[in-house]
Every structure is written in C-alpha cells, then in structure tokens.
Design an enzyme around this catalytic site. Sequence first.
Site, mmCIF file in Angstrom:
data_model
loop_
_atom_site.group_PDB
_atom_site.id
_atom_site.type_symbol
_atom_site.label_atom_id
_atom_site.label_comp_id
_atom_site.label_asym_id
_atom_site.label_seq_id
_atom_site.Cartn_x
_atom_site.Cartn_y
_atom_site.Cartn_z
ATOM 1 N N TRP A 158 0.936 -34.838 -31.652
ATOM 2 C CA TRP A 158 0.983 -33.399 -31.401
ATOM 3 C C TRP A 158 2.384 -32.874 -31.112
ATOM 4 O O TRP A 158 2.534 -31.768 -30.601
ATOM 5 C CB TRP A 158 0.068 -33.051 -30.227
ATOM 6 C CG TRP A 158 -1.383 -33.219 -30.533
ATOM 7 C CD1 TRP A 158 -2.198 -34.224 -30.116
ATOM 8 C CD2 TRP A 158 -2.192 -32.357 -31.331
ATOM 9 N NE1 TRP A 158 -3.469 -34.042 -30.590
ATOM 10 C CE2 TRP A 158 -3.497 -32.897 -31.342
ATOM 11 C CE3 TRP A 158 -1.942 -31.168 -32.035
ATOM 12 C CZ2 TRP A 158 -4.548 -32.301 -32.027
ATOM 13 C CZ3 TRP A 158 -2.991 -30.574 -32.710
ATOM 14 C CH2 TRP A 158 -4.275 -31.131 -32.706
ATOM 15 N N TYR A 214 2.355 -39.818 -29.979
ATOM 16 C CA TYR A 214 1.112 -39.113 -30.177
ATOM 17 C C TYR A 214 1.394 -37.999 -31.160
ATOM 18 O O TYR A 214 2.509 -37.484 -31.226
ATOM 19 C CB TYR A 214 0.578 -38.589 -28.839
ATOM 20 C CG TYR A 214 -0.929 -38.647 -28.757
ATOM 21 C CD1 TYR A 214 -1.594 -39.858 -28.907
ATOM 22 C CD2 TYR A 214 -1.682 -37.507 -28.547
ATOM 23 C CE1 TYR A 214 -2.970 -39.928 -28.839
ATOM 24 C CE2 TYR A 214 -3.067 -37.569 -28.476
ATOM 25 C CZ TYR A 214 -3.709 -38.785 -28.630
ATOM 26 O OH TYR A 214 -5.076 -38.859 -28.573
#
Length: 769
Positions: A118, A116
């Site tokens: 982030w 992901y």
Amino acid sequence: MSNETGSKIEFRPHSSHWGVFSAAIRDGELLVRPHPADPDPNDLLQNFPAALRHPARVAQPMVRRGWLERGPGPDSRRGRDEFVPMAWDAVLDLLGQELRRIRERYGPGGVFGGSYGWSSAGRFHHAQSQIHRFLNTAFGGYVASVNSYSSGAASVIVPYILGNYEELTKHNVTWEQVAAHSDVVLAFGGMALKNAMVAGGGISEHVERGAMQAARDRGCDFILVGPLRSDLPEEAGAEWIANIPGTDTALMLALVHTLVVAGLHDREFLDRYTVGWPNFERYLLGKADGQPKDADWAAPITGVSAETIRNLARRLHGRRVLVTVAHALQRAEHGEQPVWMGAVLAATLGQIGLPGGGYGYALGAIGYYGRRANAVPGPTLPQGRNRHGNFIPVARIADMLLNPGAEYRYNGQTRTYPEIRLVYWAGGNPFHHHQDLNRLRQAFARVDTLVVHELAWTATARHADIVLPATMTLEREDIGYSSHDPLMVAMHRIAEPYGEARDDYDIFAALARRLGSEEAFTEGRSSREWLRHLYARTEQALREQGCPAPDFEAFWAAGSLRLPQAPDDGGPWRAFREDPDANPLPTPSGRIEIFSETVAGFGDASCPGHPAWLPPEEVPGPGAPLHLVANQPATRLHSQLDFGDHSSAAKRRGREVAAMHPVDAAARGIADGDVIRLFNVRGACLATVRLTAGIRPGVVQLPTGAWYDPEDPQDDRPLCVHGNPNVLTRDAGTSALAQGCTGQLTVVEAERFAGNLPPIRAFEPPLTS
C-alpha cells in the site's frame, strides 16, 4: 485558477489508493481537488496538505547510535536509542558493507524482505516491487512473506473450496449486478464504505454508495450482521442484527439448519454443483456429534434470538440472495470457518452464479472488488525471480524472529522458521499491521540489522538501525493503475523532495552499484525511462485491440487515459453454473467443496474437513469482560499520514477515539469524551471515548492506525498514549492451515483514566546527536 499575484496555478494530475486527484502549490501551500468524475470523493485526500512538509518527515539519512558504535547484533535498545545523521554516500557505503557481510556469511536465507503493497498507487515506485526486485537481482534472493494481513485465512482456504481467490473477489458479482438484480444482500460483517473507498493502484469513481442506494430504491433488502451499526451506510437502509463478535459461523450454521429441516434448501444445486454435502449434513443435523446446529443451539452463542434466526432463514428462500462475508470475519481465531460457511450458505440457497446472487466474498472490502476488469494490462514493474524460495505467512514475522529453527504448520506442511540476520523494510509499517506490539519489539531486538526506507518517523523507523528518507508520492513521477478502474493516470510531480529524501529506486540503484549489480537492477534505465518502458505494454495491448493508443508523450501530456473494460459476465461461477462439466472450478474436485478431502487429510484439528463452529480460545471473562473490535480506520489508509489534517481532526484531545455503548460506560463511570484506559494481559493504551447506541453492548471498537506512542520506551510493556489497539491484540495464527492474522478481535477491560494525561510524541522526530 490564479493565485493572489495573478499568476496561473497549474493543477497537475496525480493518484492515490484513495482517489485520483489533481494538486498544485499556491504560496507554499498544497491544494488538492478530487477527480471531477468521482461521484463520491474520498476525504482522505485532505491528509496530503499538512503531511507534505510535516516535521514528522525524515529529512536525512540516520543511523542508530548503538548500531554505529557497536556494530551489527541483537540489541534491546532498538526503539529507545538516539540517531546520528549521516551523508548519503557514507550511509550507503555502510549499508553496502553490511549487505555484503550478510550475503557472504549467511546467504539470501539470512535476509527477510519486508514490505506491504500500500505504499504508493504508482506502479513503478511501488515500494514492494522495488525492494523485491533489488533483493532478487542484486542480492540473490531473500526470505519472503505470502498472503496478507487483510485476507490471510481466506486466501488459503478459498482455493480448496471455490477455486481462484483473485477471481472470486475481482471477477464475480459486481455492484452493477447488486443495483439491478439483488433482492437480499445478507452482509456478515457489513460493507463499510471506509474500506471500499480505497483501492490498490488508485480509483477514479467511488460507486458503492450509489449502487446500494439504487438497489434499495428498487426494493432490495440489506441485512447487516455484526456488532457495529456503521458497517453499512445509511443509503442501504439496512436491518441490523447485532451478533456477538466472532460468532458468524454459528449463525450461518443455524440458518442452513433451518432451511434444511424445512425443506427449503436447493437440493438439486447441491447435488449437481457441490461435493461433500452428506458429510456436512451429518454434522449440521447432529448425527456426527449429537448436537443439531439449530437456532436454539446458536442463540446463546451468537446473542441473536432463535426466533430471529428462523425468521431470517425463511425470508431468504425463493429470493435472489447475495451472501457477503467481510475480511474482518476471517481476521480472527478460526477465520477460515466463516469464509467457508458463507459459501455453504450461498450454495444451500442455490444462488451461486446468478446475477446479483450467490457469494460475494469481501465485496466492499476494497474499492476494486465488485467492478469490471480492465481489458488491457497495466504498467507493473517486474520483480525478478527469488532464487532462494523460502517464505513465511506474512503475519508470522514475530514468531520467525523469536523462534528460529522451530517447526510450524502451514497449508498442510510442516515448515521451519529460518534464522534471520537482517530485516530490510520498505513501504510498510509493521507497528500498524502486526499484533502484540510488545512482542514485536522483542522480535526486532533479535536481529543483527534492521533497515527501513521511510518518509516519516513511524514506530518502525524508530526501531531501525539505518533509516533512509524516502520521497512521498507527491514528490515523484509515476503511473497510477488499478486492474479494475478504467482510468490510468500520469502522476506528475507536484512538489520537490523533502529535505534529502530520495526515491526508493534511486536508493536501491546506488546500493546495487555497491554490490556490483547495478545493471541487473536498473537495466540501464532512469525512472522516466522505466515509465516509458512499462507504458509500452499497455500501448501495445490497446493497439492490438484496435483502441486509441497514444504514445507515452501524448499520454503524459493528457494526464490520463481511459482504458477499455471487460464485460460483466459473472466470471468463472456464471460459466460453471451454466455448464459445470465444461467449466469446472479449479478445486480438487472441480466442484464447490462443502467437504474437502484435501483439507481433512491435513489432519489439523484447528481446520477440519468441513466448516464447523470452533469456539475461540480467548473469550470475555474476569479481568477482560469486553470484546474489542480493532478494525480499519475511516480517516487514513492503515497508518499512512496519521499526522495529516483529516486524520488528526477526527481525534479527540489528540488521541484515537474508541466507541462504547452507554450501558457499558455507565457501569464504569465513563462519560462521553473521557480518556479511557483499555488493557489486558498484553498491554494497555489510552483513547478518548465516544458513546453510541450503534454498537452492541459488551463491545468496544478502536480503529487501528494511530501511531504507536509508548509513554516510557524503557518499559517492557509501556502504555501507548495515542490509542494503538495492537498493543492489546493477540499474535496467533487463525489456524494451522492459513496462519492468518487474528488482529480483528480481542478481549479487554476499560476504565476512566484519572491521572495526568501524558503528552503525545508520536509525530516528533527521535533524539539525534
């Protein structure tokens, strides 16, 4: 600044998704201070000091005992087993051998590359780019995921109705326009500052609070539609319409109906700039199904009085209105509908393309929305080409692992879930993002091998077979860059790696060597050489524009570089409004599609050819009479650094805090500060309760991100003692069109927890031997 001995402390520049900052070590303690130009610094920076050397960090490579002794294969003991420490060379040899086995026996289609975006504000040590580059260059490809948990429904429906999703969110209405031009901001789901304080790649100036204050001082009316009063800041001075969660589409339909029957809709705009209005109008007026979508119809659905709805509609006419729809609304069943209906409402008012007016989808959802774009490109790591090409919608991972070979619908196609043998995860924690965590545990038990790079013992790491300790951002060099923030940051190393932690790049380079693909992955460059190479793209673009273009060494020494930005020109929708024939939208018709022949042609009842009110399958009832809003947390980014001081300080009795209305609490004998048990058919968790009138009665709010902490890991449905709401949320797609995440809303019951409080062990390392 000097320490107690008089020696100078050197603050070095760094960046995070929640803010640019500088940091230094004094007497073994990390000191952090925000960028001096930031008018509204983010307190999430204070999670760093305690997290840097926290016992929850992964100190050395670990292998799950059951996998080490019995070899690869499905195993229900994942998440319950102990770990065995191994030396780096030994574990890399072992993993290299397993990757070769998977590649030879199953090919790239046997691997799911989970990640992901982030993990780090640095663009080189961006874990998602690193893992995808490794699998593309050294493994031959992988099964990928598309879209995001945040915007899974919107990113699929928007291209059919408005055009480019990235342009809509990033090159449309800006905060500068709101401050100067908006008369009304009608915010469905609000624009919570806790969300806008975060931006992928870093953010040097948090401007949202100031823009709302300036707009209000000028006379702009902010109207918040949603169950949580806190979803607009005090500076907005917002009027609050507390509707029932998940009913925004019905409320919008009633607003448009009121405008149409009163002749207050902009028919000229609809005729010139849209297609499909007559089809939609038949539905709106009840000619298609016998039910007009008027305020009287909407009132019992939404919990908002018909008089309030009609008055609101009339207040919108003749003013510069900006309609915003939060990501939260489309993270629910039929999440495509409020996104589409928000565009129709804005089109009905005829405001799209005007400064400070129209449709600001997801404005305030992320810090780089509503800002000017940079005029030069940034330093992004090439991921290579995935020659395998298969993918799933990101929120369907448990479905994929539990149902290999099963068919499913997505974006007008009938697709088949692949059979995954190895999951490789770096830079993410699905035990935060995903729903129905007990089901996710079952899914991860099905694979042969689960590999995780992690800096700390998240629940995902605890379920892995091989855990490789990764450095934290403070322990490596990088370049912080966001496409819509003018400050590019030379991210200096602040501290030495924890224990035996290594950079993801170094781990993948060592594995690529074992797979015979080191040169393809590294291109012969060290990390510092990659930074210099990636920076050269920006340097060249600056030079071509006649802007100051320092070389890499000068940039690194200076610590940052301010980049030129593009003009605030309203993007494609301004150009479209000025001349729709010369500047058509990239939709099938070139216009705003109120009715989509394409979507209608897919034949999926869960997403018809125009926006519609589709009642949800899961509603409050006996056994689960309360709505639960599982929204983003205010004290951390997703689940990152949950063990940091800022996150920990906001908890009560060590547990996440749930908000509840005093009326609901009194009916259950619950007092402020009590520990409560939230439960439904999927699971249960504990939380500490905070009573507030700032939430609609019948609604409980519990933020996501508290690390999953099962009281008894041997239980199939253990109680999460820490307060993770995703043990309660439903793992189902938004519709057959987008298959997005529906984790924002579910239904629960709440009761006061009267037993002995179980200890919280979320941040304790697992057993080793």
